[in-house]
Design a protein around this motif. Sequence first.
Motif, PDB file in Angstrom:
ATOM      1  N   CYS A  34       0.830  -1.200   0.000  1.00 57.62           N
ATOM      2  CA  CYS A  34       0.000   0.000   0.000  1.00 57.62           C
ATOM      3  C   CYS A  34       0.864   1.249   0.000  1.00 57.62           C
ATOM      4  O   CYS A  34       1.810   1.372   0.766  1.00 57.62           O
ATOM      5  N   GLY A  59      -0.781   4.229   0.177  1.00 59.99           N
ATOM      6  CA  GLY A  59      -1.704   5.249   0.687  1.00 59.99           C
ATOM      7  C   GLY A  59      -1.057   6.084   1.779  1.00 59.99           C
ATOM      8  O   GLY A  59       0.009   5.736   2.304  1.00 59.99           O
ATOM      9  N   THR A  60      -1.708   7.177   2.138  1.00 63.66           N
ATOM     10  CA  THR A  60      -1.126   8.128   3.086  1.00 63.66           C
ATOM     11  C   THR A  60      -0.828   7.491   4.439  1.00 63.66           C
ATOM     12  O   THR A  60       0.279   7.626   4.973  1.00 63.66           O
ATOM     13  N   ALA A  61      -1.805   6.790   4.999  1.00 64.19           N
ATOM     14  CA  ALA A  61      -1.615   6.204   6.329  1.00 64.19           C
ATOM     15  C   ALA A  61      -0.430   5.246   6.323  1.00 64.19           C
ATOM     16  O   ALA A  61       0.402   5.247   7.243  1.00 64.19           O
ATOM     17  N   CYS A  62      -0.346   4.437   5.282  1.00 64.63           N
ATOM     18  CA  CYS A  62       0.756   3.469   5.200  1.00 64.63           C
ATOM     19  C   CYS A  62       2.079   4.180   4.955  1.00 64.63           C
ATOM     20  O   CYS A  62       3.111   3.799   5.502  1.00 64.63           O
ATOM     21  N   ALA A  71      -3.247   2.276  -4.043  1.00 64.94           N
ATOM     22  CA  ALA A  71      -3.432   3.555  -3.344  1.00 64.94           C
ATOM     23  C   ALA A  71      -3.851   3.358  -1.887  1.00 64.94           C
ATOM     24  O   ALA A  71      -3.356   4.030  -1.003  1.00 64.94           O
ATOM     25  N   CYS A  72      -4.768   2.464  -1.622  1.00 67.47           N
ATOM     26  CA  CYS A  72      -5.227   2.219  -0.252  1.00 67.47           C
ATOM     27  C   CYS A  72      -6.076   0.956  -0.252  1.00 67.47           C
ATOM     28  O   CYS A  72      -6.906   0.767  -1.117  1.00 67.47           O
ATOM     29  N   PHE A  73      -5.824   0.087   0.728  1.00 70.37           N
ATOM     30  CA  PHE A  73      -6.610  -1.151   0.830  1.00 70.37           C
ATOM     31  C   PHE A  73      -7.874  -0.931   1.643  1.00 70.37           C
ATOM     32  O   PHE A  73      -8.697  -1.828   1.766  1.00 70.37           O
ATOM     33  N   GLY A  74      -7.981   0.234   2.294  1.00 66.98           N
ATOM     34  CA  GLY A  74      -9.120   0.464   3.172  1.00 66.98           C
ATOM     35  C   GLY A  74      -8.912  -0.176   4.535  1.00 66.98           C
ATOM     36  O   GLY A  74      -9.856  -0.387   5.287  1.00 66.98           O
ATOM     37  N   SER A  75      -7.678  -0.523   4.840  1.00 65.63           N
ATOM     38  CA  SER A  75      -7.360  -1.112   6.146  1.00 65.63           C
ATOM     39  C   SER A  75      -6.334  -0.240   6.851  1.00 65.63           C
ATOM     40  O   SER A  75      -5.368  -0.728   7.428  1.00 65.63           O
ATOM     41  N   CYS A  76      -6.559   1.071   6.788  1.00 66.87           N
ATOM     42  CA  CYS A  76      -5.549   2.033   7.250  1.00 66.87           C
ATOM     43  C   CYS A  76      -5.179   1.837   8.718  1.00 66.87           C
ATOM     44  O   CYS A  76      -4.056   2.162   9.117  1.00 66.87           O
ATOM     45  N   VAL A 125       0.400  -1.717   5.395  1.00 62.79           N
ATOM     46  CA  VAL A 125      -0.257  -2.956   4.977  1.00 62.79           C
ATOM     47  C   VAL A 125       0.402  -3.527   3.715  1.00 62.79           C
ATOM     48  O   VAL A 125       0.729  -2.792   2.786  1.00 62.79           O
TER      49      VAL A 125
HETATM   50  S1  FES Z   1      -3.399   3.873   3.390  1.00 61.18           S
HETATM   51 FE1  FES Z   1      -2.735   1.831   3.407  1.00 61.18          FE
HETATM   52  S2  FES Z   1      -4.516   0.728   3.838  1.00 61.18           S
HETATM   53 FE2  FES Z   1      -5.181   2.768   3.706  1.00 61.18          FE
END
Ligand code: FES
Length: 155
Positions: free
Chosen positions: A81, A83-86, A121-126, A131
């Motif tokens: 991932c 995504g931002t959180a990751c 971009a994001c798995f939805g498991s932030c 992840v």
């Molecule tokens: S940013 Fe990685 S799972 Fe949402």
Amino acid sequence: MTAEPDVARELAEILSHYSGAKSELIPILQDVQEKLGYLPEEVMQRVAKFLRLTDNTVYGVSTFYAQFSFTPTGRNKVTVCRGTACHVRGGARILAEIERRLGIKEGETTDDLEYTLETTACFGSCALAPVVVINKNVYGRVTTAKLAEILTMAE
Ligand code: FES
């Protein structure tokens, strides 16, 4: 170029379940994708012949759908991932370590066809960031130290 013998055998097996109706194109391509992991050019030509369609028609349909791939993919799909959180929790370091361990970059497949490495971009498991998903298994709070174990479990 001729098809590898096992590719030819797999295709013959797949086509034996079909009658040759043009409407069978997508189901046949889905079967080939599932069995071989991608759509080799010579297989698409044989499918075109089987369904009495032009090569261009088969190629056009297969490029329309994102589910089809034209290059070999690995037996194991590793998705990191971005995504931002990751990212905030070290996702880039995880990706770099996986690239180092597998010897491939994002979007590539190992020569032995064991692994294909992708990002999303994001798995939805932030909440579980960072992840990594290997095939259908989701691994959360991944650390570089845990990667060896995680990648071995995929084999
Ligand atoms: S940013 Fe990685 S799972 Fe949402």
